[in-house]
Design a protein around this motif. Structure first.
Motif, PDB file in Angstrom:
ATOM      1  N   HIS A 131       4.399  -4.430   2.399  1.00 44.22           N
ATOM      2  CA  HIS A 131       5.029  -3.160   1.995  1.00 44.22           C
ATOM      3  C   HIS A 131       3.903  -2.063   2.519  1.00 44.22           C
ATOM      4  O   HIS A 131       2.970  -2.171   1.910  1.00 44.22           O
ATOM      5  CB  HIS A 131       5.407  -2.903   0.620  1.00 44.22           C
ATOM      6  N   VAL A 132       4.750  -0.988   3.065  1.00 41.59           N
ATOM      7  CA  VAL A 132       3.771   0.182   3.384  1.00 41.59           C
ATOM      8  C   VAL A 132       4.800   1.405   2.996  1.00 41.59           C
ATOM      9  O   VAL A 132       5.846   1.451   3.511  1.00 41.59           O
ATOM     10  CB  VAL A 132       3.504   0.295   4.700  1.00 41.59           C
ATOM     11  N   TRP A 133       4.521   1.964   1.880  1.00 43.93           N
ATOM     12  CA  TRP A 133       5.483   3.064   1.464  1.00 43.93           C
ATOM     13  C   TRP A 133       4.598   4.318   1.515  1.00 43.93           C
ATOM     14  O   TRP A 133       3.381   4.536   1.157  1.00 43.93           O
ATOM     15  CB  TRP A 133       5.443   2.858  -0.210  1.00 43.93           C
ATOM     16  N   MET A 155      -0.315   5.469   9.756  1.00 46.38           N
ATOM     17  CA  MET A 155      -0.826   5.111  11.200  1.00 46.38           C
ATOM     18  C   MET A 155      -1.940   4.638  10.810  1.00 46.38           C
ATOM     19  O   MET A 155      -2.479   3.677  11.610  1.00 46.38           O
ATOM     20  CB  MET A 155      -1.044   6.754  12.173  1.00 46.38           C
ATOM     21  N   THR A 156      -2.861   5.068  10.243  1.00 47.67           N
ATOM     22  CA  THR A 156      -4.055   4.141   9.786  1.00 47.67           C
ATOM     23  C   THR A 156      -4.020   2.801   9.384  1.00 47.67           C
ATOM     24  O   THR A 156      -4.436   1.943   9.770  1.00 47.67           O
ATOM     25  CB  THR A 156      -4.844   5.109   8.732  1.00 47.67           C
ATOM     26  N   VAL A 157      -2.782   2.697   8.431  1.00 45.62           N
ATOM     27  CA  VAL A 157      -2.597   1.356   7.872  1.00 45.62           C
ATOM     28  C   VAL A 157      -1.993   0.668   9.147  1.00 45.62           C
ATOM     29  O   VAL A 157      -2.103  -0.746   9.304  1.00 45.62           O
ATOM     30  CB  VAL A 157      -1.497   1.393   6.576  1.00 45.62           C
ATOM     31  N   GLY A 158      -1.068   1.205   9.764  1.00 51.04           N
ATOM     32  CA  GLY A 158      -0.377   0.352  10.854  1.00 51.04           C
ATOM     33  C   GLY A 158      -1.147  -0.103  11.980  1.00 51.04           C
ATOM     34  O   GLY A 158      -0.697  -1.026  12.533  1.00 51.04           O
ATOM     35  N   SER A 159      -2.241   0.469  12.098  1.00 51.83           N
ATOM     36  CA  SER A 159      -3.457   0.081  13.074  1.00 51.83           C
ATOM     37  C   SER A 159      -3.929  -1.166  12.721  1.00 51.83           C
ATOM     38  O   SER A 159      -4.647  -1.802  13.642  1.00 51.83           O
ATOM     39  CB  SER A 159      -4.190   1.244  13.552  1.00 51.83           C
ATOM     40  N   VAL A 160      -4.051  -1.381  11.448  1.00 59.86           N
ATOM     41  CA  VAL A 160      -4.859  -2.463  11.023  1.00 59.86           C
ATOM     42  C   VAL A 160      -3.694  -3.788  10.500  1.00 59.86           C
ATOM     43  O   VAL A 160      -4.171  -4.907   9.886  1.00 59.86           O
ATOM     44  CB  VAL A 160      -5.806  -2.377  10.054  1.00 59.86           C
ATOM     45  N   CYS A 161      -2.286  -3.491  10.482  1.00 59.49           N
ATOM     46  CA  CYS A 161      -1.602  -4.410   9.872  1.00 59.49           C
ATOM     47  C   CYS A 161      -1.449  -5.656  10.348  1.00 59.49           C
ATOM     48  O   CYS A 161      -1.319  -6.911   9.825  1.00 59.49           O
ATOM     49  CB  CYS A 161      -0.199  -3.912  10.206  1.00 59.49           C
ATOM     50  N   ALA A 162      -1.628  -5.905  11.837  1.00 58.01           N
ATOM     51  CA  ALA A 162      -1.678  -7.167  12.451  1.00 58.01           C
ATOM     52  C   ALA A 162      -3.127  -8.135  11.787  1.00 58.01           C
ATOM     53  O   ALA A 162      -2.762  -9.378  12.141  1.00 58.01           O
ATOM     54  CB  ALA A 162      -2.041  -7.087  13.982  1.00 58.01           C
ATOM     55  N   VAL A 190       0.845  -1.340   0.210  1.00 52.96           N
ATOM     56  CA  VAL A 190      -0.003   0.011   0.029  1.00 52.96           C
ATOM     57  C   VAL A 190       1.019   1.253  -0.020  1.00 52.96           C
ATOM     58  O   VAL A 190       1.872   1.303   0.693  1.00 52.96           O
ATOM     59  CB  VAL A 190      -1.027   0.171   1.180  1.00 52.96           C
ATOM     60  N   VAL A 191       0.590   2.311  -0.764  1.00 55.98           N
ATOM     61  CA  VAL A 191       1.207   3.206  -0.724  1.00 55.98           C
ATOM     62  C   VAL A 191       0.323   4.517  -0.111  1.00 55.98           C
ATOM     63  O   VAL A 191      -0.753   4.881  -0.571  1.00 55.98           O
ATOM     64  CB  VAL A 191       1.477   3.702  -2.383  1.00 55.98           C
ATOM     65  N   VAL A 192       0.804   5.330   0.761  1.00 54.13           N
ATOM     66  CA  VAL A 192      -0.092   6.138   1.503  1.00 54.13           C
ATOM     67  C   VAL A 192       0.616   7.398   1.022  1.00 54.13           C
ATOM     68  O   VAL A 192       1.841   7.809   0.724  1.00 54.13           O
ATOM     69  CB  VAL A 192       0.081   5.956   2.887  1.00 54.13           C
ATOM     70  N   GLU A 193       0.080   8.711   1.575  1.00 55.86           N
ATOM     71  CA  GLU A 193       0.447  10.190   1.334  1.00 55.86           C
ATOM     72  C   GLU A 193       1.436  10.752   2.432  1.00 55.86           C
ATOM     73  O   GLU A 193       2.419  11.319   2.077  1.00 55.86           O
ATOM     74  CB  GLU A 193      -0.670  10.930   0.937  1.00 55.86           C
ATOM     75  N   ASP A 194       0.880  10.336   3.501  1.00 57.55           N
ATOM     76  CA  ASP A 194       1.710  10.886   4.715  1.00 57.55           C
ATOM     77  C   ASP A 194       1.671   9.990   5.947  1.00 57.55           C
ATOM     78  O   ASP A 194       1.225   9.054   6.145  1.00 57.55           O
ATOM     79  CB  ASP A 194       0.961  12.282   5.046  1.00 57.55           C
ATOM     80  N   GLU A 195       2.268  10.875   7.186  1.00 58.59           N
ATOM     81  CA  GLU A 195       2.272   9.984   8.347  1.00 58.59           C
ATOM     82  C   GLU A 195       0.818   9.654   8.709  1.00 58.59           C
ATOM     83  O   GLU A 195       0.594   8.387   9.382  1.00 58.59           O
ATOM     84  CB  GLU A 195       2.772  10.891   9.459  1.00 58.59           C
ATOM     85  N   GLN A 196      -0.264  10.451   8.565  1.00 58.82           N
ATOM     86  CA  GLN A 196      -1.514  10.069   8.994  1.00 58.82           C
ATOM     87  C   GLN A 196      -2.063   8.631   8.329  1.00 58.82           C
ATOM     88  O   GLN A 196      -2.577   7.702   9.050  1.00 58.82           O
ATOM     89  CB  GLN A 196      -2.876  11.231   8.726  1.00 58.82           C
ATOM     90  N   GLY A 197      -1.606   8.374   6.964  1.00 54.93           N
ATOM     91  CA  GLY A 197      -1.769   7.401   6.390  1.00 54.93           C
ATOM     92  C   GLY A 197      -1.100   6.039   6.991  1.00 54.93           C
ATOM     93  O   GLY A 197      -1.713   5.147   7.109  1.00 54.93           O
TER      94      GLY A 197
END
Length: 640
Positions: free
Chosen positions: A147-149, A133-140, A124-131
């Motif tokens: 990949h998270v870019w 954090m959002t993806v990080g909270s569901v990675c588990a 997943v490619v996100v734009e900023d730090e908020q993105g």
């Protein structure tokens, strides 16, 4: 049924994927300006990037994706606003045969988790730090996600560096094995109810409407000899935005990006980039008109502006009748009036949009007919088209020289449209999607014998022009058994400058009602004008404002009610203090109302609205009793 074709039936033969168009343009005309990129140090300055330069950036990023293990058929989500990097990344992913899963950057944690899991994304490619954090909270919960870019922390530059040792020939080989019917995008519906569903869209499906529109309409997008310039501000997370991007890259149009949809940002971008054609949704065209009106009133020229608007609409109406062979065209008096306002008003309005806009296209929902007449009358012919996520974008358009305002035009060549007995629009054509991801039952329900059941209600006239009257699932059935389509009433209400949004309700109720929100900018202007003009001290300021505001809303309702029968008219209403938006969950990311959510959230207000009417308090109809139609300055009686 017969297909009403309105452009060359075959625009180009497609042998590969969407990325090929960029490579072909760069080979054929490497110096062609393909993208205009805003200078970071000077926001009003745009630097043109040639087709060859864009291609080279795409290849470099594609090599980084290969080095990171992205393979053909892998799904990678892109969660960002409309910006330069989105386009480069998208074509890089298509160049290696990957499938793009667009996600709105404002999506909630639960929505992001659902889409990433349902689509089985590996990156997943996100734009900023908020993105992040959002993806990080569901990675588990996402074991396949590797990949998270992040765009804004240099991740894409690091990807390019990681791919330095990958030969260019590797990308070329991967690009050449992509077939037209391979899946290019998994586009998730907005999800007005329940979980969004992923629509599998092929390279051919996404290219088809772009190529047909380029073949039949490209010459209308700019003055003769001028390269069309398009400012993309609609989200690429929506199929309409992807279609705009696709037309630019496939047709050699100059593409610019504006990530912010605020009035200030959009106005500045229009003035500095100076597009030749506008793609938007009705909200954008409505907002532009209201801003014109507000600024004219603030300058003390409101009466002049309103006369100019009426002349523009009358002129456009006469011109429409002439091209449809239903009238002689504008008379001499009307031509003289129009010429006067062209010098004093219209050219200034066009200048506020950059001065080069000669046309536009509205999609997402039907555009108000009077509004299209206004734009046509000031020299900007705005076409109204129709399409869905499931159709990879547009499937109708207005035939050049035979535009019929109030409709969404005719089916594109190669596309057939039928209207079922219950009024539902059915579509068959090359752009219809393959089906919903992980939802065979839903796919079978939507696709019947190759025909897509759109869920929209409409009608075809004798010349093949399609009119949209509403959504099948949104038809309101009152307790008296009357079926009411809310969209036309809501469209009419929004034309009042004070009204921002409207939701018509009335299921299992004795009459139709409306929830209304107000336009903040115009409300502030209106209050200032009211205070300056009112010398009545018998009432307090708040009471004066409340009474005057109610009268203005009643005028808007009277105008809307004049277009329907009495049994369909709005009898009760409530003005809500907070607009519907993405933050409170009342709008989809594509700016559509989440009706079920709104009705649940405002259940108490709706109940109180009808309880007041039952208790014998005045209804809208009683408030309007004794009004003369001439008092309603917002009611138009133009032939439809």
């Amino acid at each position: 049924m017969s297909n009403f074709g309105i452009a060359p039936p075959v625009a180009r033969v497609m042998a590969g994927g969407l990325a090929d168009a960029l490579f072909e343009t760069a080979h054929r005309d490497p110096a062609l300006p393909q993208i205009a990129r805003r200078d970071a140090s000077a926001p009003d300055t745009w630097t043109q990037v040639s087709a060859a330069e864009v291609r080279d950036e795409v290849v470099d990023l594609a090599k980084g994706l290969v080095a990171s293990g992205i393979r053909p058929g892998n799904r990678v989500a892109v969660m960002a606003r409309t910006r330069y990097e989105w386009t480069v990344l998208g074509f890089a992913l298509w160049s290696v045969g990957a499938e793009i899963v667009p996600i709105y950057p404002t999506s909630s944690r639960d929505q992001v988790e659902w889409i990433l899991r349902d689509a089985a994304c590996v990156g997943v490619v996100v734009e900023d730090e908020q993105g992040v954090m959002t993806v990080g909270s569901v990675c588990a919960q996402l074991p396949l996600l590797r990949h998270v870019w992040q765009m804004d922390d240099g991740s894409l530059a690091r990807l390019v560096e990681a791919g330095r040792d990958v030969p260019d020939a590797t990308v070329d080989s991967l690009r050449r094995i992509v077939m037209p019917d391979s899946t290019a995008v998994i586009a998730y519906t907005s999800g007005t109810t329940g979980h969004p569903r992923g629509c599998a869209l092929s390279h051919r499906g996404l290219a088809s409407p772009c190529d047909v529109l380029l073949a039949g309409w490209r010459h209308t997008a700019a003055a003769p000899g001028q390269q069309p310039a398009i400012l993309a501000f609609l989200p690429f997370s929506h199929v309409y935005g992807l279609m705009i991007q696709g037309m630019c890259l496939r047709g050699g149009l100059l593409l610019a990006h504006e990530p912010e949809l605020t009035e200030e940002a959009l106005s500045a971008a229009l003035l500095s980039f100076r597009p030749t054609f506008l793609f938007g949704v009705p909200y954008v065209f409505e907002k532009i008109y209201k801003n014109f009106l507000r600024k004219a009133q603030q300058a003390g020229r409101g009466a002049l502006f309103e006369r100019a608007v009426r002349t523009a609409q009358d002129y456009a109406l006469a011109a429409e009748r002439q091209r449809l062979t239903a009238g002689p065209g504008p008379g001499m008096d009307l031509k003289l009036q129009h010429a006067f306002y062209e010098k004093t008003v219209y050219r200034k309005l066009r200048a506020a949009l950059g001065g080069r806009v000669r046309g536009g296209c509205s999609g997402g929902s039907p555009l108000n007919r009077d509004l299209t007449l206004f734009y046509a009358g000031i020299g900007i012919l705005v076409h109204d088209g129709y399409g869905l996520t499931e159709t990879s974008g547009g499937i109708t358009a207005q035939p050049v020289g035979r535009e019929k305002f109030g409709t969404v035009g005719r089916p594109l060549p190669g596309t057939e449209i039928r209207v079922a007995r219950d009024g539902e629009i059915l579509v068959n054509g090359p752009s219809v999607f393959h089906g919903y991801v992980n939802d065979e039952a839903g796919t079978r329900e939507a696709l019947q014998d190759g025909w897509l059941a759109t869920g929209d209600i409409g009608r075809l006239d004798s010349e093949g022009y399609l009119s949209i009257t509403g959504r099948k699932k949104e038809i309101i059935i009152t307790s008296g058994g009357k079926g009411v389509a809310p969209a036309p009433l809501e469209e009419q209400l929004r034309m009042h400058p004070l009204i921002h949004q409207a939701v018509v309700v009335g299921d299992n109720r004795p009459c139709v009602g409306a929830l209304i929100t107000l336009d903040p900018e115009f409300l502030a202007h209106w209050r200032g004008a009211l205070s300056a003009s009112n010398t009545n001290e018998l009432l307090g300021r708040e009471a004066r404002e409340e009474n005057a505001l109610r009268q203005e809303v009643l005028r808007a309702i009277a105008g809307a009610n004049s277009t329907v029968s009495r049994s369909e008219s709005i009898r009760v209403f409530r003005i809500l203090p907070v607009p519907f938006d993405l933050a409170n969950g009342m709008l989809t990311p594509s700016m559509k109302l989440r009706r079920d959510t709104i009705v649940r959230q405002y259940a108490a207000e709706i109940e109180a609205m009808y309880a007041t009417a039952r208790a014998g308090r005045q209804t809208v109809q009683e408030d309007l009793a004794g009004w003369d139609d001439s008092d309603d300055v917002f009611r138009r009686t133009r032939p439809r």
